[in-house]
Design an enzyme around this catalytic site. Structure first.
Site, PDB file in Angstrom:
ATOM      1  N   GLU A  15       0.888  -1.182   0.154  1.00  0.00           N
ATOM      2  CA  GLU A  15      -0.100   0.066  -0.018  1.00  0.00           C
ATOM      3  C   GLU A  15       0.766   1.228  -0.003  1.00  0.00           C
ATOM      4  O   GLU A  15       1.769   1.334   0.921  1.00  0.00           O
ATOM      5  CB  GLU A  15      -0.839   0.192   1.080  1.00  0.00           C
ATOM      6  CG  GLU A  15      -1.937   1.211   1.229  1.00  0.00           C
ATOM      7  CD  GLU A  15      -2.724   1.394   2.550  1.00  0.00           C
ATOM      8  OE1 GLU A  15      -2.676   0.339   3.399  1.00  0.00           O
ATOM      9  OE2 GLU A  15      -3.540   2.152   2.531  1.00  0.00           O
ATOM     10  N   ARG A  64       5.045 -12.808   9.717  1.00  0.00           N
ATOM     11  CA  ARG A  64       5.744 -11.458   9.386  1.00  0.00           C
ATOM     12  C   ARG A  64       7.010 -11.533   9.962  1.00  0.00           C
ATOM     13  O   ARG A  64       7.110 -12.229  11.072  1.00  0.00           O
ATOM     14  CB  ARG A  64       4.647 -10.461   9.656  1.00  0.00           C
ATOM     15  CG  ARG A  64       4.441 -10.154  11.142  1.00  0.00           C
ATOM     16  CD  ARG A  64       3.549  -9.156  11.470  1.00  0.00           C
ATOM     17  NE  ARG A  64       3.814  -7.906  11.155  1.00  0.00           N
ATOM     18  CZ  ARG A  64       3.233  -6.959  10.242  1.00  0.00           C
ATOM     19  NH1 ARG A  64       2.456  -7.369   9.480  1.00  0.00           N
ATOM     20  NH2 ARG A  64       4.038  -5.764  10.191  1.00  0.00           N
ATOM     21  N   LYS A 105       4.624   0.721   9.299  1.00  0.00           N
ATOM     22  CA  LYS A 105       4.637   2.101   8.600  1.00  0.00           C
ATOM     23  C   LYS A 105       3.938   3.122   9.226  1.00  0.00           C
ATOM     24  O   LYS A 105       4.405   4.178   9.225  1.00  0.00           O
ATOM     25  CB  LYS A 105       4.050   1.841   7.135  1.00  0.00           C
ATOM     26  CG  LYS A 105       4.777   1.148   6.101  1.00  0.00           C
ATOM     27  CD  LYS A 105       4.136   1.223   4.785  1.00  0.00           C
ATOM     28  CE  LYS A 105       3.126   0.093   4.795  1.00  0.00           C
ATOM     29  NZ  LYS A 105       2.629  -0.225   3.285  1.00  0.00           N
TER      30      LYS A 105
HETATM   31  P1  ATP Z   1       2.813  -2.041   7.936  1.00  0.00           P
HETATM   32  O1  ATP Z   1       2.037  -2.601   8.855  1.00  0.00           O
HETATM   33  O2  ATP Z   1       4.444  -1.864   8.121  1.00  0.00           O
HETATM   34  O3  ATP Z   1       2.096  -1.006   7.463  1.00  0.00           O
HETATM   35  P2  ATP Z   1       1.330  -3.550   5.952  1.00  0.00           P
HETATM   36  O4  ATP Z   1       1.315  -5.173   6.046  1.00  0.00           O
HETATM   37  O5  ATP Z   1       0.359  -2.664   6.159  1.00  0.00           O
HETATM   38  O6  ATP Z   1       2.752  -3.082   6.775  1.00  0.00           O
HETATM   39  P3  ATP Z   1       1.798  -3.455   3.075  1.00  0.00           P
HETATM   40  O7  ATP Z   1       2.161  -2.406   2.263  1.00  0.00           O
HETATM   41  O8  ATP Z   1       0.238  -3.649   3.034  1.00  0.00           O
HETATM   42  O9  ATP Z   1       1.990  -3.162   4.357  1.00  0.00           O
HETATM   43  O10 ATP Z   1       2.454  -4.481   2.592  1.00  0.00           O
HETATM   44  C1  ATP Z   1       2.847  -5.091   1.448  1.00  0.00           C
HETATM   45  C2  ATP Z   1       3.021  -6.558   1.795  1.00  0.00           C
HETATM   46  O11 ATP Z   1       4.262  -6.815   2.785  1.00  0.00           O
HETATM   47  C3  ATP Z   1       2.203  -7.568   2.331  1.00  0.00           C
HETATM   48  O12 ATP Z   1       1.971  -8.511   1.487  1.00  0.00           O
HETATM   49  C4  ATP Z   1       2.237  -7.781   3.780  1.00  0.00           C
HETATM   50  O13 ATP Z   1       1.881  -9.176   4.190  1.00  0.00           O
HETATM   51  C5  ATP Z   1       4.099  -7.811   3.483  1.00  0.00           C
HETATM   52  N1  ATP Z   1       4.742  -7.564   4.956  1.00  0.00           N
HETATM   53  C6  ATP Z   1       4.186  -6.262   5.583  1.00  0.00           C
HETATM   54  N2  ATP Z   1       5.090  -6.216   6.648  1.00  0.00           N
HETATM   55  C7  ATP Z   1       5.769  -7.301   6.665  1.00  0.00           C
HETATM   56  C8  ATP Z   1       6.626  -8.123   7.821  1.00  0.00           C
HETATM   57  N3  ATP Z   1       7.016  -7.343   8.893  1.00  0.00           N
HETATM   58  N4  ATP Z   1       7.275  -9.096   7.549  1.00  0.00           N
HETATM   59  C9  ATP Z   1       6.910  -9.707   6.183  1.00  0.00           C
HETATM   60  N5  ATP Z   1       5.981  -9.151   5.254  1.00  0.00           N
HETATM   61  C10 ATP Z   1       5.308  -8.202   5.452  1.00  0.00           C
HETATM   62 MG    MG Z   2      -1.345  -3.274   4.744  1.00  0.00          MG
END
Ligand code: ATP
Ligand code: MG
Length: 568
Positions: free
Chosen positions: A40, A266, A276
């Site tokens: 995102e 994760r 983020k």
């Molecule tokens: P954040 O909580 O940091 O905002 P998010 O999951 O909301 O992370 P996205 O941009 O939606 O961020 O993530 C893109 C991809 O990265 C998704 O498939 C998510 O599952 C993966 N991802 C995000 N954080 C992690 C992590 N800590 N370890 C492994 N994969 C991750």
């Molecule tokens: Mg997300």
């Protein structure tokens, strides 16, 4: 496959996801593997995303398939072009390429809208007039079923009309939503008539003002996967409970393919926060200088800090992929990065806290060049010439006037080796009025040129040094963990766990002249001190270096402790 296309190499390693993918190929469920990395664009990528990037792009590469970069851009209030650009730069820098497959959920808004209408027509979605709060209270709990909305059974035509008017902009934010009509009593709360569309009057970075209703993550994600022919939709464990909804939508829509969602753990790291939302707060509140601050766990921060992409990829390989959440020691990341840097980083001389040495028996005005290996781990890296002269800088803590028993470096009357140059012996100590040592007087042994004595004597210490007349002044920024506790925020107050000593700026350092040309992103080893790289702030007239990592290898030590006979 044409004869000059080599078959894809066998997977480098097996994990439960690679096993599933291999079986799907073997048993003919798929002929080409398609994965996607779906960020995102609401912030910069962090090291957790790097794990997902290495997994998705890695599997595509290993199995001869492809991986798409798809922006999950369904939340225009939080998304910005700056993030879209930064994310692409970071994925490329990590060493991955999506080819022609740069996609956006927003590319599919028209199709998604048509599918929403399809669900309404089939009696599987309805426009709900309840407010967000009311929907929440109707949802029930893990132990109590939800309650039907009074609008759940409104006629299909009425929902169709209202949905069209939602799109046309007739209603304010929050006035209505489109919900799937599934089961308010489902034990899985995600199936209790989840919201599919909400009204958001906001300009979108790509679609501008074309839309004022936006699909939710749940409605956009699986359908985007299906449109792109994604075979394996890999996501983190928090989406496990969303999988039944993912499958329900795929089952109930005329989508062109059937992707399969698979969840993995994760990445969590000690001393770091991988969210983020939290990172944005640190940036906005000024606790760091920006998303690419070298203390940030962002890919851009790690890059600025001097971490090589290869080190981050090696870390991803090292930690593997598991089905249950855990916390990885930050030492493992540092270990992976040091392993790469030890092999690749050229050695250079720098003196962070300089102390003047005058070599009394070295001719005044004379300069000679000594030959110094660029990397003892890699003879092919060659040597360089470093100027030696009568006045030198050494590290202040390489001298002690009254050394304790285990201090083998320079002291009055003692001889040490200056790396690749000569042996010197300290003959006198000059102090200022306050008693602080300001200069050492030494003699050198001309027969030890290059660092070896003809009589075979070996000083117990070898020091790095610089010729005072040739050394360049520079600023050096020393970094430590951004948080002082392994589990930041566990006590409830994240900011209280910020490490006040996460950055120390040294103004009076000196570096080898060859470092004037070092490029941003080129990490070197300052001999005996650690790994350093030029910061983007660095100018030829005002050099700035970041400390990437110290040399000490705590993770290896932790591991060695368990082994018999290992040094403690
Ligand atoms: P954040 O909580 O940091 O905002 P998010 O999951 O909301 O992370 P996205 O941009 O939606 O961020 O993530 C893109 C991809 O990265 C998704 O498939 C998510 O599952 C993966 N991802 C995000 N954080 C992690 C992590 N800590 N370890 C492994 N994969 C991750
Ligand atoms: Mg997300």
């Amino acid at each position: 496959m044409s004869i000059d296309t080599p078959p894809p190499p066998p997977p480098e390693r097996a994990d439960f996801i690679r096993e599933i993918v291999a079986a799907d190929l073997r048993e003919g469920r798929h002929t080409t593997i398609v994965t996607r990395f779906p960020p995102e664009p609401n912030g910069y990528l962090h090291i957790g995303h790097a794990k997902s990037i290495c997994l998705n792009f890695g599997i595509a590469r290993e199995f001869g398939g492809r991986c798409h970069l798809r922006f999950d851009d369904t939340n225009p209030e939080k998304e910005e072009q700056e993030y879209l650009d930064a994310i692409q730069a970071d994925v490329r820098w990590l060493g991955f390429d999506w080819g022609e497959h740069l996609h956006h959920a927003s590319d599919y808004f028209e199709q998604l809208y048509a599918w929403a209408v399809h669900l309404i027509r089939a009696g599987k979605a309805y426009v709900d007039d309840l407010s967000a709060d009311e929907i929440r209270t109707h949802r029930g709990t893990l132990t109590e079923p939800g309650r039907d909305s009074p609008w759940r059974d409104r006629p299909v035509d009425e929902s169709l009309d209202l949905f069209e008017r939602m799109r046309a902009g007739e209603f304010p934010n929050g006035a209505r939503v489109l919900r799937a009509r599934i089961d308010m009593a489902s034990p899985n709360i995600n199936l209790r008539d989840p919201v599919l569309y909400r009204i958001v009057h906001a300009s979108h970075p790509r679609t501008g003002d074309a839309w004022c209703i936006y699909p939710t993550y749940d409605f956009a994600h699986g359908q985007s996967d299906a449109i792109e022919g994604v075979t394996h939709s890999l996501c983190t464990l928090e989406f496990e409970a969303h999988r039944p909804l993912y499958d329900w939508l795929i089952d109930n829509l005329p989508v062109p393919s059937r992707p399969r969602q698979i969840e993995f753990a994760r990445l969590n790291l000690t001393y770091m926060v991988l969210s983020k939302r939290v990172l944005l707060r640190l940036v906005n509140q000024g606790h760091v200088r920006g998303w690419d601050d070298p203390r940030m766990p962002t890919i851009s921060g790690l890059r600025r800090r001097g971490f090589p992409a290869e080190g981050i990829r090696a870390f991803a390989t090292m930690i593997g992929v598991a089905k249950s959440d855990g916390v990885v020691e930050i030492g493992q990341l540092e270990y992976a990065v040091r392993s790469v840097l030890n092999r690749t980083a050229p050695r250079r001389f720098a003196v962070l806290d300089p102390l003047k040495v005058v070599v009394e028996n070295y001719p005044e005005g004379e300069v000679e060049e000594v030959e110094v290996p660029n990397n003892p781990e890699d003879p092919s890296a060659g040597t360089r010439r470093v100027a030696f002269s009568r006045e030198l800088w050494i590290e202040r803590d390489d001298f002690m006037e009254a050394p304790p028993p285990k201090f083998f470096r320079l002291a009055p009357g003692r001889e040490v080796r200056l790396r690749s140059a000569y042996f010197v012996t300290c003959t006198d100590v000059v102090k200022d009025a306050s008693g602080r040592v300001v200069e050492l007087r030494c003699t050198y042994d001309p027969s030890t040129r290059g660092g070896d004595a003809p009589d075979g004597r070996r000083p117990k210490a070898t020091l790095h040094w610089l010729s005072a007349a040739h050394a360049l002044p520079g600023e050096v920024r020393l970094y430590d963990h951004l948080f002082s506790r392994p589990n930041p925020g566990a006590c409830g107050d994240l900011l209280a766990d910020l490490n006040p000593a996460s950055e120390t700026v040294l103004q009076g350092a000196f570096v080898e002249p060859s470092l004037a040309e070092a490029a941003v992103g080129q990490t070197v080893q300052f001999e005996r001190l650690g790994y350093f790289c030029p910061d983007p702030d660095s100018r030829p007239s005002a050099l700035v270096f970041n400390r990437t990592l110290m040399l000490r290898d705590t993770w290896a030590k932790v591991q060695a402790k368990g082994r018999p006979g290992a040094a403690g």
